[in-house]
Design a protein around this motif. Structure first.
Motif, PDB file in Angstrom:
ATOM      1  N   TYR A  46     -67.080 -27.651-116.460  1.00  0.00           N
ATOM      2  CA  TYR A  46     -67.140 -27.065-115.122  1.00  0.00           C
ATOM      3  C   TYR A  46     -67.031 -25.539-115.150  1.00  0.00           C
ATOM      4  O   TYR A  46     -67.241 -24.870-114.146  1.00  0.00           O
ATOM      5  CB  TYR A  46     -66.033 -27.638-114.227  1.00  0.00           C
ATOM      6  N   LEU A  47     -66.705 -24.986-116.311  1.00  0.00           N
ATOM      7  CA  LEU A  47     -66.596 -23.535-116.434  1.00  0.00           C
ATOM      8  C   LEU A  47     -67.984 -22.903-116.481  1.00  0.00           C
ATOM      9  O   LEU A  47     -68.918 -23.471-117.043  1.00  0.00           O
ATOM     10  CB  LEU A  47     -65.830 -23.159-117.705  1.00  0.00           C
ATOM     11  N   SER A  48     -68.097 -21.708-115.913  1.00  0.00           N
ATOM     12  CA  SER A  48     -69.350 -20.974-116.057  1.00  0.00           C
ATOM     13  C   SER A  48     -69.450 -20.446-117.483  1.00  0.00           C
ATOM     14  O   SER A  48     -68.460 -20.421-118.226  1.00  0.00           O
ATOM     15  CB  SER A  48     -69.382 -19.801-115.074  1.00  0.00           C
ATOM     16  N   ALA A  49     -70.633 -20.016-117.872  1.00  0.00           N
ATOM     17  CA  ALA A  49     -70.834 -19.488-119.233  1.00  0.00           C
ATOM     18  C   ALA A  49     -69.931 -18.282-119.480  1.00  0.00           C
ATOM     19  O   ALA A  49     -69.340 -18.148-120.566  1.00  0.00           O
ATOM     20  CB  ALA A  49     -72.296 -19.117-119.435  1.00  0.00           C
ATOM     21  N   TYR A  53     -53.166 -22.566-122.085  1.00  0.00           N
ATOM     22  CA  TYR A  53     -53.694 -23.593-121.189  1.00  0.00           C
ATOM     23  C   TYR A  53     -53.672 -23.154-119.730  1.00  0.00           C
ATOM     24  O   TYR A  53     -54.465 -23.616-118.907  1.00  0.00           O
ATOM     25  CB  TYR A  53     -52.915 -24.899-121.367  1.00  0.00           C
ATOM     26  N   ILE A  54     -52.778 -22.225-119.395  1.00  0.00           N
ATOM     27  CA  ILE A  54     -52.683 -21.750-118.007  1.00  0.00           C
ATOM     28  C   ILE A  54     -54.014 -21.188-117.538  1.00  0.00           C
ATOM     29  O   ILE A  54     -54.457 -21.418-116.411  1.00  0.00           O
ATOM     30  CB  ILE A  54     -51.587 -20.675-117.878  1.00  0.00           C
ATOM     31  N   GLU A  55     -54.684 -20.452-118.407  1.00  0.00           N
ATOM     32  CA  GLU A  55     -55.952 -19.834-118.024  1.00  0.00           C
ATOM     33  C   GLU A  55     -57.077 -20.846-117.835  1.00  0.00           C
ATOM     34  O   GLU A  55     -58.122 -20.510-117.283  1.00  0.00           O
ATOM     35  CB  GLU A  55     -56.368 -18.791-119.072  1.00  0.00           C
ATOM     36  N   LEU A  56     -56.870 -22.056-118.326  1.00  0.00           N
ATOM     37  CA  LEU A  56     -57.880 -23.089-118.142  1.00  0.00           C
ATOM     38  C   LEU A  56     -57.767 -23.771-116.778  1.00  0.00           C
ATOM     39  O   LEU A  56     -58.677 -24.464-116.341  1.00  0.00           O
ATOM     40  CB  LEU A  56     -57.757 -24.156-119.233  1.00  0.00           C
TER      41      LEU A  56
END
Length: 367
Positions: A6-9, A355-358
């Motif tokens: 789901y993350l953008s490039a 993991y917080i940044e994810l």
């Protein structure tokens, strides 16, 4: 299917040193065993299951367990089976129409009530059984264990070579496992059964809710299952037997039954520290939080690759690249191998990323 797709490039490049790789229900068993991750349980009576999957209702969803056991009342069994079969037909139609691509299909599992139900479902699903990754076997015991796996073995022996393997995921949750006087013999007997069908065992799962029920206990939303002494002791014995490197079983953690995330994150972190990978969840808001914890940090990856690269007899111990620890080649070798498997599935974070940044802004609000 791929974690964090789901993350953008741009987001992925900013977060990951090595991106997660794709996997499917026909991928290598070692990869699949660690890929189950946050398995979302839902009742098999859910009437919109196929639509929810096909139209991507839950961002980040990678594995689903359709429950025909505890989530279904005794008087609902027939309706639940019919609903499940109908939804599987609908999902197959969405695949045929191209509404969802097979490579984007989550790992699908069905939790059955009995050996007879397993046998009947495999027959009634017909070609749709190929959409599944496996079946979950609740209250797995010495008495029913071999029969469950014999059904799977029969199916896999008769299927076409190009058809994905169907795996079994036994749940250890019976009184014979938790009661101290019978635990050692029961676990060893269960392991004998699983060793016989090892190629078909995807996960060994821990059913802590049933364990707790036998003592009239329930962890609170702010505690972890490791704070409940008799459950903690049993989990330790399960890990001791099935988590050994020479056993090579992937162990999945107990269900988290609360909606708030704080206790879930603490418990999932404890799972991971104890070599457990994967967790049963009951709400879609839990998906990203659990999955993010399995991403390999840059420091872990650098330590693991250093240990494996220098496993040539020339070194016994090396200072880590982060200069904060010593890496002993032989004692840390098995840990390093497990880190590299996890890094393929969940990726490797960039330096100083956690993991917080994810997590999304919504998820961070609960941390």
């Amino acid at each position: 299917m791929r974690y964090f797709n789901y993350l953008s490039a741009d987001e992925e490049n900013a977060l990951f040193h090595i991106s997660p790789t794709s996997f499917y229900n026909h991928s290598n068993k070692e990869i699949l065993a660690c890929s189950v991750g946050a398995a979302l349980y839902m009742p098999a009576t859910r009437p919109t299951f196929a639509e929810d999957i096909a139209f991507g209702k839950w961002e980040g969803l990678v594995s689903v367990v359709l429950d025909l056991e505890d989530a279904v009342g005794e008087n609902e069994i027939y309706d639940a089976e019919e609903s499940l079969l109908s939804q599987m037909n609908k999902l197959a139609s969405y695949l045929e129409l191209g509404i969802i691509q097979s490579e984007n299909l989550p790992l699908l599992f069905i939790r059955v009530r009995s050996v007879n139900q397993l046998n009947q479902l495999i027959e009634r699903l017909m070609d749709n059984v190929m959409l599944l990754t496996g079946f979950v076997f609740p209250k797995f015991t010495v008495d029913n264990g071999a029969a469950y796996f014999q059904v799977l073995e029969n199916y896999n022996d008769e299927k076409l070579p190009s058809t994905p393997t169907l795996y079994g995921l036994p749940i250890l949750e019976s009184r014979e496992v938790i009661y101290k006087e019978s635990r050692t013999h029961t676990l060893q007997s269960i392991k004998t059964i699983l060793d016989q069908y090892k190629d078909l065992v995807l996960n060994v799962r821990i059913g802590a809710t049933d364990f707790s029920s036998l003592f009239g206990l329930r962890r609170s939303a702010h505690m972890t299952i490791y704070d409940i002494a008799p459950i903690r002791d049993c989990i330790a014995d399960i890990i001791n037997l099935f988590g050994r490197v020479d056993s090579s079983y992937t162990i999945s953690g107990p269900v988290w039954e609360y909606f708030p995330l704080k206790g879930l994150i603490r418990e999932a972190m404890m799972d991971k520290e104890n070599g457990i990978i994967g967790k049963t969840i009951i709400h879609p808001t839990h998906i990203k939080s659990v999955q993010s914890l399995y991403a390999v940090t840059h420091e872990e990856y650098m330590d693991a690759t250093s240990i494996l690269t220098n496993n040539n007899g020339d070194h016994g111990v090396l200072k880590s690249e982060y200069a904060n620890k010593m890496n002993e080649i032989k004692p840390h070798l098995n840990w390093a191998r497990r880190i590299l498997v996890r890094s393929q599935i969940y990726g490797v974070l960039n330096e100083k990323q956690t993991y917080i940044e994810l997590l999304s802004a919504h998820d961070r609000a609960y941390v």
